[in-house]
Enzyme design. Structure first.
Site, PDB file in Angstrom:
ATOM      1  N   LYS A   1     -20.465  11.899  12.991  1.00 42.94           N
ATOM      2  CA  LYS A   1     -19.730  12.715  13.957  1.00 42.94           C
ATOM      3  C   LYS A   1     -18.275  12.263  13.963  1.00 42.94           C
ATOM      4  O   LYS A   1     -17.987  11.088  14.226  1.00 42.94           O
ATOM      5  CB  LYS A   1     -20.315  12.537  15.364  1.00 42.94           C
ATOM      6  CG  LYS A   1     -19.887  13.619  16.338  1.00 42.94           C
ATOM      7  CD  LYS A   1     -20.535  14.948  16.002  1.00 42.94           C
ATOM      8  CE  LYS A   1     -20.482  15.920  17.159  1.00 42.94           C
ATOM      9  NZ  LYS A   1     -21.163  17.196  16.836  1.00 42.94           N
TER      10      LYS A   1
ATOM     11  N   THR B   1     -25.894  14.415  14.677  1.00 44.11           N
ATOM     12  CA  THR B   1     -24.511  13.987  14.932  1.00 44.11           C
ATOM     13  C   THR B   1     -24.175  14.120  16.407  1.00 44.11           C
ATOM     14  O   THR B   1     -23.351  13.360  16.926  1.00 44.11           O
ATOM     15  CB  THR B   1     -23.513  14.793  14.087  1.00 44.11           C
ATOM     16  OG1 THR B   1     -23.513  16.156  14.491  1.00 44.11           O
ATOM     17  CG2 THR B   1     -23.853  14.695  12.608  1.00 44.11           C
ATOM     18  N   ASP B   2     -24.802  15.072  17.114  1.00 47.02           N
ATOM     19  CA  ASP B   2     -24.580  15.192  18.553  1.00 47.02           C
ATOM     20  C   ASP B   2     -25.063  13.940  19.279  1.00 47.02           C
ATOM     21  O   ASP B   2     -24.448  13.503  20.261  1.00 47.02           O
ATOM     22  CB  ASP B   2     -25.290  16.429  19.092  1.00 47.02           C
ATOM     23  CG  ASP B   2     -24.922  16.727  20.530  1.00 47.02           C
ATOM     24  OD1 ASP B   2     -23.758  17.096  20.784  1.00 47.02           O
ATOM     25  OD2 ASP B   2     -25.790  16.574  21.410  1.00 47.02           O
TER      26      ASP B   2
ATOM     27  N   PHE C   1      19.823  -1.975  -2.372  1.00 41.99           N
ATOM     28  CA  PHE C   1      19.068  -1.319  -3.434  1.00 41.99           C
ATOM     29  C   PHE C   1      20.013  -1.110  -4.607  1.00 41.99           C
ATOM     30  O   PHE C   1      20.884  -0.233  -4.587  1.00 41.99           O
ATOM     31  CB  PHE C   1      18.467   0.008  -2.979  1.00 41.99           C
ATOM     32  CG  PHE C   1      17.401   0.497  -3.921  1.00 41.99           C
ATOM     33  CD1 PHE C   1      16.218  -0.210  -4.075  1.00 41.99           C
ATOM     34  CD2 PHE C   1      17.576   1.655  -4.656  1.00 41.99           C
ATOM     35  CE1 PHE C   1      15.231   0.228  -4.946  1.00 41.99           C
ATOM     36  CE2 PHE C   1      16.597   2.104  -5.534  1.00 41.99           C
ATOM     37  CZ  PHE C   1      15.425   1.393  -5.674  1.00 41.99           C
TER      38      PHE C   1
ATOM     39  N   ARG D   1      22.408  -0.714   3.292  1.00 43.50           N
ATOM     40  CA  ARG D   1      21.795   0.571   3.604  1.00 43.50           C
ATOM     41  C   ARG D   1      20.900   0.441   4.828  1.00 43.50           C
ATOM     42  O   ARG D   1      20.478  -0.665   5.206  1.00 43.50           O
ATOM     43  CB  ARG D   1      20.951   1.074   2.431  1.00 43.50           C
ATOM     44  CG  ARG D   1      19.735   0.209   2.141  1.00 43.50           C
ATOM     45  CD  ARG D   1      18.771   0.875   1.167  1.00 43.50           C
ATOM     46  NE  ARG D   1      17.607   0.028   0.895  1.00 43.50           N
ATOM     47  CZ  ARG D   1      16.514   0.444   0.252  1.00 43.50           C
ATOM     48  NH1 ARG D   1      16.438   1.685  -0.196  1.00 43.50           N
ATOM     49  NH2 ARG D   1      15.506  -0.392   0.041  1.00 43.50           N
TER      50      ARG D   1
ATOM     51  N   ASN E   1       9.336   5.773   2.800  1.00 40.77           N
ATOM     52  CA  ASN E   1      10.742   5.428   3.018  1.00 40.77           C
ATOM     53  C   ASN E   1      11.418   6.570   3.771  1.00 40.77           C
ATOM     54  O   ASN E   1      11.541   7.678   3.266  1.00 40.77           O
ATOM     55  CB  ASN E   1      11.429   5.207   1.662  1.00 40.77           C
ATOM     56  CG  ASN E   1      12.681   4.375   1.792  1.00 40.77           C
ATOM     57  OD1 ASN E   1      13.334   4.402   2.829  1.00 40.77           O
ATOM     58  ND2 ASN E   1      13.004   3.646   0.732  1.00 40.77           N
TER      59      ASN E   1
ATOM     60  N   HIS F   1      14.418   8.088   4.605  1.00 40.89           N
ATOM     61  CA  HIS F   1      15.758   7.978   4.037  1.00 40.89           C
ATOM     62  C   HIS F   1      16.842   8.346   5.047  1.00 40.89           C
ATOM     63  O   HIS F   1      16.694   9.291   5.833  1.00 40.89           O
ATOM     64  CB  HIS F   1      15.880   8.887   2.809  1.00 40.89           C
ATOM     65  CG  HIS F   1      14.974   8.505   1.689  1.00 40.89           C
ATOM     66  ND1 HIS F   1      15.123   7.328   0.986  1.00 40.89           N
ATOM     67  CD2 HIS F   1      13.900   9.127   1.147  1.00 40.89           C
ATOM     68  CE1 HIS F   1      14.193   7.265   0.052  1.00 40.89           C
ATOM     69  NE2 HIS F   1      13.431   8.335   0.137  1.00 40.89           N
TER      70      HIS F   1
END
Length: 299
Positions: A12, A57-58, A158, A175, A246, A248
């Site tokens: 579930k 699943t219930d 970088f 940066r 990342n 930017h």
């Protein structure tokens, strides 16, 4: 040609539950998204539609609710372990269970500078996560978080990267480095008295300190050192995995405005983005097995 049924599991997904602890006038709230998945001899259900071994699943959903009542589900790892043990230990023929949890943060509303006893506002820097895989032979707990947005405005470089005929990126010695961090760390067969909340706070603090203090020459380098910091701080952690898109920030060209822009105004660009992944593994750590496998894709 023979065709066989492959690995199977069922459960579930995304049971939303909120537990209020009312033991005193000052209430506590735990807001969860819980998913469960079970393994066992369920082949007949797939091959023949025979449901005789299948726990609905219930029922799994209702079990998540009931165990949130039986226990204060804070910390979420202890709650997940208890729920997984219930499925495996109390429900034949279940042989293994996985519980995946997301926890959403709330903080108290303040009135006249005092936190209110029973009024909250949704908050949180990140979504805390846990994934518990339990079978009688081994238990794995993967503690972690997602969507922790962090940024450092300097101390990141970088440059000296590989260049070919399609490269347009310019090298830089200063940066913005920002990411929305996902981190998961695995503990195998954890001690019963493990301080889950303390470990969570400690790992997060150790990684953020390393992120802030390290002079970074690549996001890859930063992730490696953050992962190392977590393992150095907590010997119980076997390994950690980190994912960092990342986020930017590009310097806006002010030349047409006849104004200088000395690393002050940036355009935040959300896509496309670099996606950096890293892991740190303790030497001699026990195998992960299915600990990293997600039944639902939530964790």
């Amino acid at each position: 040609m023979s065709i066989q049924l492959g690995p199977i599991q069922y459960g579930k997904a995304e049971t939303r539950l909120v537990r209020i602890v009312r033991d005193t006038a000052r209430h506590e709230i735990t807001d969860l998204n819980v998913s469960s998945a079970l393994r066992g001899p369920f082949e007949a259900a797939y091959l023949d539609g025979d449901q005789s071994n299948v726990l609905p699943t219930d029922t799994q959903k209702n079990s998540a609710y009931v165990w949130a009542k039986k226990l204060n589900p804070d910390p979420i790892e202890a709650y997940g372990l208890a729920l997984a043990h219930h499925f495996v230990d109390d429900v034949p023929p279940v042989e293994a269970a996985r519980i995946e949890i997301e926890r959403y943060g709330w903080t108290r509303v303040e009135i006249d500078g005092r936190p209110h006893d029973h009024t909250f506002v949704r908050t949180g820097q990140e979504v805390r996560t846990a994934a518990i895989t339990y079978e009688p032979a081994v238990t794995h707990v993967v503690q972690g978080f997602k969507d922790l947005v962090v940024l450092k405005s300097t101390g990141s470089h970088f440059k000296d990267f590989l260049v070919d005929e399609y490269t347009t990126l310019q090298p830089t010695d200063d940066r913005i480095m920002a990411t929305s961090l996902t981190a998961k760390w695995r503990i195998t067969d954890p001690a019963a008295d493990l301080d889950w909340n303390g470990m969570y706070a400690g790992v997060k603090a150790a990684m953020l300190e390393r992120f802030a203090e390290l002079e970074s020459y690549a996001l890859q380098q930063t992730l490696w050192h953050m992962g190392r910091a977590a393992l150095e701080a907590y010997p119980a952690i076997a390994e950690i995995r980190l994912v960092a898109p990342n986020k930017h920030h590009f310097l806006v060209d002010f030349s047409r405005f006849d104004e200088p822009n000395e690393n002050e105004v940036f355009h935040a660009d959300d896509r496309p983005y670099g996606l950096i992944q890293a892991s740190a593994v303790r030497e001699g750590a026990s195998p992960a097995g299915d600990a990293w496998y997600s039944y639902t894709g939530l964790v």
